[in-house]
Design a protein around this motif. Structure first.
Motif, PDB file in Angstrom:
ATOM      1  N   ALA A  50       0.834  -1.200   0.000  1.00  0.00           N
ATOM      2  CA  ALA A  50       0.000   0.000   0.000  1.00  0.00           C
ATOM      3  C   ALA A  50       0.870   1.252   0.000  1.00  0.00           C
ATOM      4  N   ARG A  51       1.915   1.237   0.822  1.00  0.00           N
ATOM      5  CA  ARG A  51       2.748   2.443   0.936  1.00  0.00           C
ATOM      6  C   ARG A  51       3.521   2.695  -0.366  1.00  0.00           C
ATOM      7  N   LEU A  52       4.032   1.606  -0.932  1.00  0.00           N
ATOM      8  CA  LEU A  52       4.791   1.764  -2.189  1.00  0.00           C
ATOM      9  C   LEU A  52       3.900   2.273  -3.314  1.00  0.00           C
ATOM     10  N   GLU A  53       2.707   1.669  -3.367  1.00  0.00           N
ATOM     11  CA  GLU A  53       1.808   2.060  -4.463  1.00  0.00           C
ATOM     12  C   GLU A  53       1.358   3.514  -4.322  1.00  0.00           C
ATOM     13  N   SER A  54       1.061   3.920  -3.084  1.00  0.00           N
ATOM     14  CA  SER A  54       0.616   5.304  -2.922  1.00  0.00           C
ATOM     15  C   SER A  54       1.769   6.268  -3.193  1.00  0.00           C
ATOM     16  N   ALA A  55       2.992   5.854  -2.826  1.00  0.00           N
ATOM     17  CA  ALA A  55       4.147   6.717  -3.122  1.00  0.00           C
ATOM     18  C   ALA A  55       4.333   6.869  -4.623  1.00  0.00           C
ATOM     19  N   ALA A  56       4.179   5.736  -5.332  1.00  0.00           N
ATOM     20  CA  ALA A  56       4.339   5.776  -6.793  1.00  0.00           C
ATOM     21  C   ALA A  56       3.272   6.671  -7.424  1.00  0.00           C
ATOM     22  N   ALA A  57       2.030   6.556  -6.919  1.00  0.00           N
ATOM     23  CA  ALA A  57       0.939   7.376  -7.434  1.00  0.00           C
ATOM     24  C   ALA A  57       1.237   8.854  -7.181  1.00  0.00           C
ATOM     25  N   GLU A  58       1.765   9.143  -6.002  1.00  0.00           N
ATOM     26  CA  GLU A  58       2.121  10.522  -5.647  1.00  0.00           C
ATOM     27  C   GLU A  58       3.166  11.075  -6.612  1.00  0.00           C
ATOM     28  N   VAL A  59       4.158  10.230  -6.911  1.00  0.00           N
ATOM     29  CA  VAL A  59       5.213  10.646  -7.843  1.00  0.00           C
ATOM     30  C   VAL A  59       4.610  10.993  -9.197  1.00  0.00           C
ATOM     31  N   LEU A  60       3.698  10.152  -9.648  1.00  0.00           N
ATOM     32  CA  LEU A  60       3.078  10.374 -10.967  1.00  0.00           C
ATOM     33  C   LEU A  60       2.282  11.667 -10.982  1.00  0.00           C
ATOM     34  N   ILE A  61       1.549  11.919  -9.886  1.00  0.00           N
ATOM     35  CA  ILE A  61       0.672  13.089  -9.853  1.00  0.00           C
ATOM     36  C   ILE A  61       1.474  14.374  -9.675  1.00  0.00           C
ATOM     37  N   LYS A  62       2.380  14.347  -8.651  1.00  0.00           N
ATOM     38  CA  LYS A  62       3.103  15.585  -8.334  1.00  0.00           C
ATOM     39  C   LYS A  62       4.370  15.759  -9.158  1.00  0.00           C
ATOM     40  N   GLY A  63       4.900  14.636  -9.660  1.00  0.00           N
ATOM     41  CA  GLY A  63       6.149  14.716 -10.419  1.00  0.00           C
ATOM     42  C   GLY A  63       7.354  14.882  -9.516  1.00  0.00           C
ATOM     43  N   GLU A  64       7.146  14.784  -8.208  1.00  0.00           N
ATOM     44  CA  GLU A  64       8.275  14.935  -7.282  1.00  0.00           C
ATOM     45  C   GLU A  64       8.673  13.569  -6.740  1.00  0.00           C
ATOM     46  N   SER A  65       9.947  13.468  -6.380  1.00  0.00           N
ATOM     47  CA  SER A  65      10.433  12.205  -5.833  1.00  0.00           C
ATOM     48  C   SER A  65       9.812  11.947  -4.458  1.00  0.00           C
ATOM     49  N   GLN A  66       9.626  10.676  -4.164  1.00  0.00           N
ATOM     50  CA  GLN A  66       9.080  10.289  -2.863  1.00  0.00           C
ATOM     51  C   GLN A  66       9.996   9.237  -2.253  1.00  0.00           C
ATOM     52  N   ALA A  67      10.221   9.358  -0.959  1.00  0.00           N
ATOM     53  CA  ALA A  67      11.068   8.380  -0.274  1.00  0.00           C
ATOM     54  C   ALA A  67      10.237   7.601   0.734  1.00  0.00           C
ATOM     55  N   VAL A  68      10.426   6.288   0.749  1.00  0.00           N
ATOM     56  CA  VAL A  68       9.673   5.434   1.679  1.00  0.00           C
ATOM     57  C   VAL A  68      10.663   4.477   2.340  1.00  0.00           C
ATOM     58  N   ASP A  69      10.565   4.327   3.652  1.00  0.00           N
ATOM     59  CA  ASP A  69      11.354   3.283   4.320  1.00  0.00           C
ATOM     60  C   ASP A  69      10.468   2.057   4.392  1.00  0.00           C
ATOM     61  N   ILE A  70      10.923   0.940   3.830  1.00  0.00           N
ATOM     62  CA  ILE A  70      10.073  -0.251   3.854  1.00  0.00           C
ATOM     63  C   ILE A  70      10.779  -1.359   4.602  1.00  0.00           C
ATOM     64  N   LYS A  71       9.984  -2.181   5.217  1.00  0.00           N
ATOM     65  CA  LYS A  71      10.524  -3.276   6.005  1.00  0.00           C
ATOM     66  C   LYS A  71      10.312  -4.547   5.208  1.00  0.00           C
ATOM     67  N   VAL A  72      11.387  -5.293   5.003  1.00  0.00           N
ATOM     68  CA  VAL A  72      11.307  -6.521   4.227  1.00  0.00           C
ATOM     69  C   VAL A  72      11.581  -7.674   5.174  1.00  0.00           C
ATOM     70  N   ASP A  73      10.662  -8.640   5.133  1.00  0.00           N
ATOM     71  CA  ASP A  73      10.729  -9.715   6.126  1.00  0.00           C
ATOM     72  C   ASP A  73      10.879 -11.049   5.423  1.00  0.00           C
ATOM     73  N   ASP A  74      12.045 -11.293   4.827  1.00  0.00           N
ATOM     74  CA  ASP A  74      12.232 -12.611   4.214  1.00  0.00           C
ATOM     75  C   ASP A  74      13.716 -12.947   4.235  1.00  0.00           C
ATOM     76  N   GLU A  75      14.105 -13.944   3.444  1.00  0.00           N
ATOM     77  CA  GLU A  75      15.530 -14.300   3.354  1.00  0.00           C
ATOM     78  C   GLU A  75      16.301 -13.080   2.910  1.00  0.00           C
ATOM     79  N   PRO A  76      17.447 -12.747   3.409  1.00  0.00           N
ATOM     80  CA  PRO A  76      18.152 -13.438   4.510  1.00  0.00           C
ATOM     81  C   PRO A  76      17.842 -12.813   5.862  1.00  0.00           C
ATOM     82  N   GLY A  77      16.631 -12.382   6.034  1.00  0.00           N
ATOM     83  CA  GLY A  77      16.276 -11.840   7.345  1.00  0.00           C
ATOM     84  C   GLY A  77      15.577 -10.511   7.214  1.00  0.00           C
ATOM     85  N   THR A  78      15.167  -9.973   8.349  1.00  0.00           N
ATOM     86  CA  THR A  78      14.458  -8.698   8.317  1.00  0.00           C
ATOM     87  C   THR A  78      15.421  -7.581   7.966  1.00  0.00           C
TER      88      THR A  78
END
Lengths: 540, 140
Positions: free
Chosen positions: A293-321
Motif C-alpha cells: 500500500a505504501r509503495l503504491e501510494s508513493a508511486a501514485a504521488e510521484v506520478l501526480i506531483k512529479g516529485e520524488s518520494q522516499a519510503v522506508d520499507i521493512k522486508v521480512d524474508d531471506e536473509p532476514g528482516t
C-alpha cells in the motif's frame, strides 16, 4: 556492346553521333540527290536550248535558202553534242537534213526558225531529240557524287567530334571518376585538377568535389571524436551504475522492471529478484506484501506531483528482516515515455542501531524521569549493592486518574503538560537517592527508601496524593485537577525480586483503581499458598 | 495591205518618170522576163533565195561598188541591214557553193551591162535610168 553502351559515356556518345551522322547523311543525301538530279536535268535542257539558239541563225538561213549543205553543216554541228541523239532541220516544205533517228514530236525539243530578213515569217523548224538516257545517267552520277561528298564530310565531322569529345571531355571525366572511385571517403586524399581544365567546368567540378570530400572528412572526424567522448561518458556512467552500492532500477509505470544494477539484485534478495525479473514478472510495487500500500501510494504521488518520494520499507524474508530506503523518481525519456527510477539502500544497520539506541536511552524525553528499562535496572542496582542490602524500600505504582479525559478534551499538548507537571511534583516529593520512573503512558513508579519503619510508606503515599491533587495549568488560563491511584509493595517484606515487587504493586494499584481511586493500597500477601499465579490474581 | 502594195507598184511602174530624184530603184533590161516585183520578191532575189527565172535562166545580180552610198542605202532600205551584215551573210553562203557574189560595178557599168544582158538585175539612182531599161521595183 550493349553493356558498354550502358556503362561507357564515350561508347554511347560515339554510337549516338554515328547514328545521327548516318541519319543526317541519309536525309540530306536524299534531298541533295533529288535536288541535284532535278537541277542537272534542267541544266541539260537549258544547255540544249542554248545549243539550239547558237545555231538558230545559221539554221534559219539554211531553211530560208533551202540550202542542204548549210543545213547539213548545222545538223552535224549540233549532233556533235552528247546531249542530243537526233537532229533534224526542216524548211516549211521538206526535211533539209537529219541525223539520228527522230522520235515522235512529243519527245523532241522544237525550235521555230524565223526568216533572217522579215521577222515573224517562219521559214523552218529545228528539232532536237535529247539524249534522255545519257542526261539522266549524268544527272544521277552528279547527284551520287554530291551524296558521296556529303557522306564523307559527315563521317569526317563525326569522327572529329568523337575524337574531340574523347580527348577534351571523356578522358578527363574517366580520369576523375577512376580517381574518385579509389579515394577512401573520410581520408585526406583529394582529386588533382588537370592544368588544361583548371578554369573550365571540369576544373570547377574537381574543386567542388574536393570541397565535398573535405567537408565529409571533417564531419567524419568530428563524429568520431564525439563518439569517443560519448563512449567514454557512457563507460563512466555504466561504471557508476554497475558499481554503485545503491540498488538502481528503472521500472515502467506498471512496475515492470526494465533495467537494474547488481546492487539492486543484492539488496532486494534473490527470491524477490526472481519474481520481478521473470518474463511474466509482477510489479515492483506489489513485491513486498506488507509494504504494498505504501509503495503504491508513493508511486501514485510521484506520478501526480512529479516529485520524488522516499519510503522506508521493512522486508521480512531471506536473509532476514531488513529495512530498505526506497527513493522513487519520475523520469521521461526522449520518446516522452515515463518510467520510475528506483534507488534502494539497505538501511537495516542504521535502523537497528537507532532501535537499539532508543532502547538504551536512560531518560524519558518528555518528563526527564528514568524510563522503564533504565528505571528497572536502577532498582536492581540499588538493591543488589552490598551496603543497601539491609535497607527497607517501598515501591509505589502510580496511575493517574482523569488523565485520559484531559488528553481527549484538550489534546496531546495539554496532556504532555500534565505529565511534565506530574513528573516535577513527584521529583520534588522524594529524597535524593530515591528513584522516579515514567513507567509508560500515565503510569509512574517511585522506589523510595523507608528510613524508620514500614508505615513511613503511608506518609509518602499521602504526600504524593496531595501534590498530585493540586490543580495543573494544562493550557494558558486552563486549570485541571487530576488524582492518582497508588499501589504499594515493600522490599524485602513482600519479596526481594524486583519483577515480582513490581507485579505486586501493580496488583495493589489495580485494586484502588477499580474501587475508589484517589487513594493508596498495600499489597496483601495471599491467604493460600498457591502455585499458579493466575489463581493468585483471581484469589482476591 | 497586200492589194494596196501591188496596186501601188503597178501604178509606179506605169509612171517611171514620176520616180523621185535620189530614189533607188531595181532595174533590168527592157526585155527582162520579169514585170513588177514587190519588196519580198526583191529580197528573195538579192538574198539568194530566188536564183532562176521561170524559163530556167540564171538571174545575174549586179551590185553597186562597195563604197557607194547607193549600195549602202539599198540594203538598208531593203532588209534593214548594214553592209557588213550583208557581207557576213553572203560569206556563209559561199561555202555551200550555191551562191555567187554579184559583180560590183559603177553606175555607168551597171547601165552598160543591163543594156547588154536581159537576165541581169541591178539597182541604181532613179535619175540614171534610160529608155532601154525598165524599173522592176522600189525599195523605200
Amino acid at each position: 556492346m550493349l553493356t558498354k553502351l550502358r556503362t561507357s559515356i564515350a561508347t554511347r556518345l560515339a554510337f549516338i553521333l554515328v547514328l545521327a551522322g548516318v541519319v543526317s547523311a541519309l536525309s540530306t543525301g536524299y534531298l541533295f540527290y533529288s535536288y541535284t538530279y532535278t537541277k542537272e536535268l534542267a541544266q541539260s535542257q537549258k544547255n540544249i536550248r542554248q545549243l539550239a539558239h547558237a545555231v538558230s541563225q545559221t539554221a534559219a538561213i539554211a531553211a530560208y535558202l533551202d540550202d542542204l549543205t548549210l543545213a547539213k553543216e548545222v545538223v552535224e554541228g549540233v549532233a556533235g553534242s552528247d546531249l542530243v541523239k537526233a537532229v533534224e532541220l526542216k524548211s516549211t516544205q521538206e526535211s533539209l537534213a537529219l541525223r539520228g533517228t527522230m522520235p515522235t514530236m512529243a519527245e523532241t525539243m522544237n525550235f521555230d526558225l524565223e526568216s533572217p530578213f522579215s521577222s515573224g515569217e517562219v521559214v523552218g523548224k529545228l528539232r532536237l531529240a535529247p539524249n534522255i538516257a545519257l542526261i539522266k545517267a549524268d544527272a544521277r552520277k552528279a547527284a551520287i557524287n554530291h551524296v558521296v561528298l556529303i557522306s564523307i564530310q559527315t563521317a569526317v565531322l563525326t569522327a572529329l567530334i568523337i575524337f574531340l569529345l574523347n580527348t577534351q571531355l571523356i578522358t578527363e571525366i574517366k580520369r576523375l571518376a577512376r580517381r574518385l572511385h579509389n579515394i577512401r571517403v573520410g581520408s585526406d586524399q583529394r582529386l588533382v585538377p588537370t592544368q588544361s581544365h583548371k578554369y573550365d567546368e571540369i576544373g570547377s567540378l574537381t574543386h567542388d568535389i574536393n570541397e565535398l570530400l573535405s567537408s565529409v572528412e571533417e564531419n567524419i572526424n568530428s563524429e568520431r571524436t564525439l563518439r569517443l567522448e560519448v563512449e567514454e561518458l557512457e563507460n563512466r556512467f555504466r561504471d557508476i551504475f554497475e558499481q554503485s552500492s545503491h540498488g538502481i532500477a528503472i521500472v515502467d509505470t506498471d512496475g515492470k522492471m526494465k533495467l537494474h544494477n547488481p546492487s539492486f539484485k543484492n539488496i532486494i534478495g534473490e527470491k524477490c529478484f526472481q519474481k520481478v525479473s521473470r518474463q511474466d514478472s509482477i510489479s515492483f510495487f506489489v513485491l513486498f506484501d506488507e509494504e504494498r500500500a505504501r509503495l503504491e501510494s508513493a508511486a501514485a504521488e510521484v506520478l501526480i506531483k512529479g516529485e520524488s518520494q522516499a519510503v522506508d520499507i521493512k522486508v521480512d524474508d531471506e536473509p532476514g528482516t531488513r529495512w530498505l530506503y526506497c527513493l522513487i523518481s519520475l523520469m521521461t525519456d526522449d520518446e516522452k515515455e515515463s518510467s520510475f527510477e528506483i534507488v534502494l539502500q539497505d538501511i537495516s544497520e542504521r535502523r537497528n542501531r537507532e532501535e537499539k539506541l532508543k532502547g538504551q536511552a536512560e531518560i524519558d524525553a518528555l518528563t526527564n524521569l528514568y524510563n522503564r528499562g533504565t528505571g528497572e535496572s536502577r532498582i536492581e542496582q540499588l538493591i543488589s549493592s552490598a551496603d543497601t542490602k539491609r535497607n527497607l524500600y517501598g515501591l509505589f505504582m502510580i496511575d493517574l486518574d482523569g488523565f485520559k479525559p484531559v488528553n481527549d478534551q484538550y489534546g496531546h499538548e495539554a496532556g504532555d503538560k500534565v505529565l511534565i507537571a506530574v513528573a516535577n511534583r513527584l521529583l520534588s516529593s522524594i529524597r535524593a537517592g530515591d528513584i522516579a520512573i515514567r513507567w509508560g503512558g500515565d503510569e509512574f513508579v517511585i522506589f523510595a527508601r523507608l528510613t524508620s519503619d514500614l508505615y513511613e510508606a503511608s506518609n509518602i503515599a499521602e504526600k504524593l496524593l496531595a501534590v498530585l491533587r493540586e490543580p495543573i495549568e494544562c493550557q494558558p488560563e486552563m486549570l485541571v485537577t487530576i488524582s492518582a491511584s497508588i499501589g504499594i509493595s515493600l522490599y524485602p517484606f513482600n519479596t526481594d525480586n524486583v519483577e515480582t515487587l513490581l507485579k505486586y504493586a501493580d496488583l495493589a494499584m489495580y485494586e484502588v483503581k477499580s474501587q475508589y481511586k484517589n487513594g493508596y493500597n498495600y499489597f496483601k500477601p495471599p491467604v493460600f499458598k498457591v502455585v499458579d499465579t493466575q489463581n493468585v490474581i483471581t484469589g482476591f | 495591205m497586200k492589194t494596196i502594195l501591188v496596186l501601188s507598184i503597178l501604178f509606179l511602174s506605169m509612171m517611171p518618170s514620176l520616180a523621185a530624184s535620189g530614189e533607188i530603184v531595181v532595174v533590168a533590161n527592157k526585155n527582162n522576163p520579169l514585170a513588177a516585183l514587190n519588196k519580198q520578191q526583191i529580197i528573195d532575189i538579192f538574198m539568194g533565195r530566188t536564183k532562176f527565172y521561170s524559163s530556167g535562166d540564171r538571174i545575174v545580180l549586179l551590185d553597186q561598188e562597195i563604197t557607194s552610198s547607193a549600195r549602202k542605202s539599198f540594203y538598208q532600205n531593203l532588209v534593214n541591214k548594214t553592209l557588213n551584215e550583208i557581207n557576213s551573210y553572203r560569206a556563209r553562203l559561199l561555202f555551200s557553193g550555191r551562191f555567187a557574189l554579184p559583180k560590183e560595178v559603177s553606175d555607168d557599168e551597171m547601165i552598160k551591162r543591163l543594156e547588154k544582158d536581159p537576165n541581169a538585175i541591178g539597182y541604181i539612182d532613179a535619175d540614171k535610168i534610160n529608155d532601154s531599161l525598165k524599173v522592176l521595183g522600189y525599195v523605200d
